[in-house]
Scaffold this motif. Structure first.
Motif, PDB file in Angstrom:
ATOM      1  N   MET A  27       0.855  -1.198   0.000  1.00 17.60           N
ATOM      2  CA  MET A  27       0.000   0.000   0.000  1.00 17.60           C
ATOM      3  C   MET A  27       0.883   1.237   0.000  1.00 17.60           C
ATOM      4  N   GLN A  28       0.561   2.219  -0.816  1.00 15.41           N
ATOM      5  CA  GLN A  28       1.316   3.449  -0.862  1.00 15.41           C
ATOM      6  C   GLN A  28       0.458   4.611  -0.410  1.00 15.41           C
ATOM      7  N   LEU A  29       1.121   5.608   0.150  1.00 15.06           N
ATOM      8  CA  LEU A  29       0.417   6.830   0.493  1.00 15.06           C
ATOM      9  C   LEU A  29       0.007   7.557  -0.776  1.00 15.06           C
ATOM     10  N   PRO A  30      -1.085   8.326  -0.736  1.00 17.39           N
ATOM     11  CA  PRO A  30      -1.453   9.133  -1.896  1.00 17.39           C
ATOM     12  C   PRO A  30      -0.587  10.386  -1.970  1.00 17.39           C
ATOM     13  N   LEU A  31       0.719  10.186  -1.954  1.00 19.45           N
ATOM     14  CA  LEU A  31       1.691  11.271  -2.016  1.00 19.45           C
ATOM     15  C   LEU A  31       2.691  10.910  -3.117  1.00 19.45           C
ATOM     16  N   ASN A  32       3.540  11.852  -3.454  1.00 16.72           N
ATOM     17  CA  ASN A  32       4.510  11.614  -4.524  1.00 16.72           C
ATOM     18  C   ASN A  32       5.722  10.856  -3.984  1.00 16.72           C
ATOM     19  N   ILE A  33       5.507   9.578  -3.646  1.00 12.66           N
ATOM     20  CA  ILE A  33       6.563   8.742  -3.087  1.00 12.66           C
ATOM     21  C   ILE A  33       7.196   7.922  -4.196  1.00 12.66           C
ATOM     22  N   ARG A  34       8.518   7.975  -4.273  1.00 10.73           N
ATOM     23  CA  ARG A  34       9.229   7.182  -5.279  1.00 10.73           C
ATOM     24  C   ARG A  34       9.204   5.710  -4.866  1.00 10.73           C
ATOM     25  N   TRP A  35       8.779   4.866  -5.777  1.00 12.13           N
ATOM     26  CA  TRP A  35       8.587   3.443  -5.486  1.00 12.13           C
ATOM     27  C   TRP A  35       9.261   2.624  -6.569  1.00 12.13           C
ATOM     28  N   ASN A  36      10.043   1.645  -6.171  1.00 13.14           N
ATOM     29  CA  ASN A  36      10.747   0.788  -7.115  1.00 13.14           C
ATOM     30  C   ASN A  36       9.831  -0.366  -7.511  1.00 13.14           C
ATOM     31  N   ARG A  47       5.262  -5.360  -0.172  1.00  9.45           N
ATOM     32  CA  ARG A  47       4.604  -6.088  -1.266  1.00  9.45           C
ATOM     33  C   ARG A  47       4.225  -7.506  -0.825  1.00  9.45           C
ATOM     34  N   ARG A  48       5.090  -8.122  -0.047  1.00  8.83           N
ATOM     35  CA  ARG A  48       4.807  -9.498   0.401  1.00  8.83           C
ATOM     36  C   ARG A  48       3.556  -9.524   1.283  1.00  8.83           C
ATOM     37  N   VAL A  49       3.420  -8.529   2.154  1.00 10.73           N
ATOM     38  CA  VAL A  49       2.247  -8.461   3.029  1.00 10.73           C
ATOM     39  C   VAL A  49       0.978  -8.204   2.216  1.00 10.73           C
ATOM     40  N   THR A  50       1.044  -7.233   1.302  1.00 10.13           N
ATOM     41  CA  THR A  50      -0.159  -6.892   0.540  1.00 10.13           C
ATOM     42  C   THR A  50      -0.556  -8.013  -0.423  1.00 10.13           C
ATOM     43  N   SER A  51       0.429  -8.743  -0.958  1.00 15.41           N
ATOM     44  CA  SER A  51       0.096  -9.847  -1.862  1.00 15.41           C
ATOM     45  C   SER A  51      -0.597 -10.980  -1.127  1.00 15.41           C
ATOM     46  N   ALA A  52      -0.404 -11.029   0.203  1.00 16.26           N
ATOM     47  CA  ALA A  52      -1.073 -12.045   1.019  1.00 16.26           C
ATOM     48  C   ALA A  52      -2.416 -11.535   1.559  1.00 16.26           C
ATOM     49  N   GLY A  53      -2.825 -10.343   1.105  1.00 19.40           N
ATOM     50  CA  GLY A  53      -4.120  -9.804   1.525  1.00 19.40           C
ATOM     51  C   GLY A  53      -4.071  -8.881   2.719  1.00 19.40           C
ATOM     52  N   GLY A  54      -2.873  -8.581   3.218  1.00 14.09           N
ATOM     53  CA  GLY A  54      -2.746  -7.687   4.358  1.00 14.09           C
ATOM     54  C   GLY A  54      -2.596  -6.233   3.933  1.00 14.09           C
ATOM     55  N   VAL A  55      -2.382  -5.382   4.923  1.00 12.79           N
ATOM     56  CA  VAL A  55      -2.195  -3.949   4.689  1.00 12.79           C
ATOM     57  C   VAL A  55      -0.802  -3.565   5.165  1.00 12.79           C
ATOM     58  N   ALA A  56      -0.038  -2.934   4.293  1.00  6.74           N
ATOM     59  CA  ALA A  56       1.309  -2.487   4.637  1.00  6.74           C
ATOM     60  C   ALA A  56       1.521  -1.101   4.051  1.00  6.74           C
ATOM     61  N   VAL A  57       2.417  -0.347   4.667  1.00  5.79           N
ATOM     62  CA  VAL A  57       2.698   1.000   4.173  1.00  5.79           C
ATOM     63  C   VAL A  57       4.196   1.263   4.230  1.00  5.79           C
ATOM     64  N   TYR A  58       4.707   1.852   3.156  1.00  2.95           N
ATOM     65  CA  TYR A  58       6.114   2.230   3.069  1.00  2.95           C
ATOM     66  C   TYR A  58       6.208   3.738   3.263  1.00  2.95           C
TER      67      TYR A  58
END
Length: 241
Positions: free
Chosen positions: A1-10, A62-73
């Motif tokens: 999960m990403q914030l609705p901000l201009n965060i650089r993501w690989n 990504r591993r958490v969200t792919s398993a159906g969880g919620v994660a934030v960077y």
């Protein structure tokens, strides 16, 4: 999960794509934390810029969200302009990954916000993954309690990749693009460029574009030409200053 901000993501940052080299312990612990099997609720990674810390943090999310969880960077150096209140409410996530802890130097409000977020996450049974260039004991923080909290879980050094690891990473990147990258070309690159992974990968992108434009394979003579051209451009730029 990403914030609705201009965060650089690989986009390529997945734990399965991380080439560990000597950092197999860091990869194993990050994977265990993401899977919820690490005994401690938090893990802290430290090491110089460009060794893969952000890749591990984003890969864990990504591993958490792919398993159906919620994660934030949360890369702190990109968020400081938004105010510390941007950290409010994220304790509901299963995993919170906070990057660039060194950016908290001199930011008392932010240090307090991270401290309270840590406490809220642990109270709710969540997990925290931190990264900074220095270990917690060496961070220049004005809030000793935060420094103490950051060291509660395992603290792991992420080391710079050796030549074999750089070789493996460049081969992997080429394979993902469907490119043939001979061993002789990879070794030629590594021995003529600083062994600093972001720089190596950036130059690989340059080679990829040049190869497509010229319709040529990534041979040593072709790479030599591109390096010579880059040197000429750098010299021209320096001469105009």
């Amino acid at each position: 999960m990403q914030l609705p901000l201009n965060i650089r993501w690989n986009a390529a940052a997945e734990l399965d794509r991380f080439v560990p080299g000597e950092n197999d312990t860091a990869l194993r612990l990050v994977t265990d934390l993401a899977d919820g099997v690490l005994e401690a609720p938090a893990l802290y990674l430290h090491g110089p810029h460009g060794v893969g810390k952000s890749h591990l943090l984003q890969g864990a999310c990504r591993r958490v969200t792919s398993a159906g969880g919620v994660a934030v960077y949360l890369p702190l150096d990109q968020l400081l302009g938004h105010g510390a209140a941007v950290l409010d409410g994220w304790e509901q996530a299963q995993l919170i990954a906070l990057d660039d802890l060194d950016a908290l130097h001199g930011r008392d409000e932010w240090q307090g916000a991270v401290f309270h977020l840590y406490n809220r996450v642990v109270e709710r049974g969540g997990r925290l993954l931190f990264a900074g260039q220095r270990p917690p004991a060496e961070l220049p923080l004005g809030l000793p309690d935060l420094r103490s909290r950051l060291g509660w879980g395992p603290v792991v050094a992420v080391r710079e990749p050796d030549e074999a690891t750089c070789l493996a990473i460049l081969r992997q990147r080429a394979a993902q693009r469907g490119l043939e990258l001979p061993d002789a070309t990879v070794r030629y690159l590594i021995r003529r460029l600083p062994r600093e992974l972001p720089g190596l990968l950036a130059f690989f992108e340059t080679l990829d574009r040049a190869s497509l434009a010229a319709g040529r394979r990534l041979t040593v003579p072709f790479v030599r030409e591109i390096l010579a051209e880059r040197s000429r451009l750098d010299a021209d730029t320096s001469g105009r200053r």
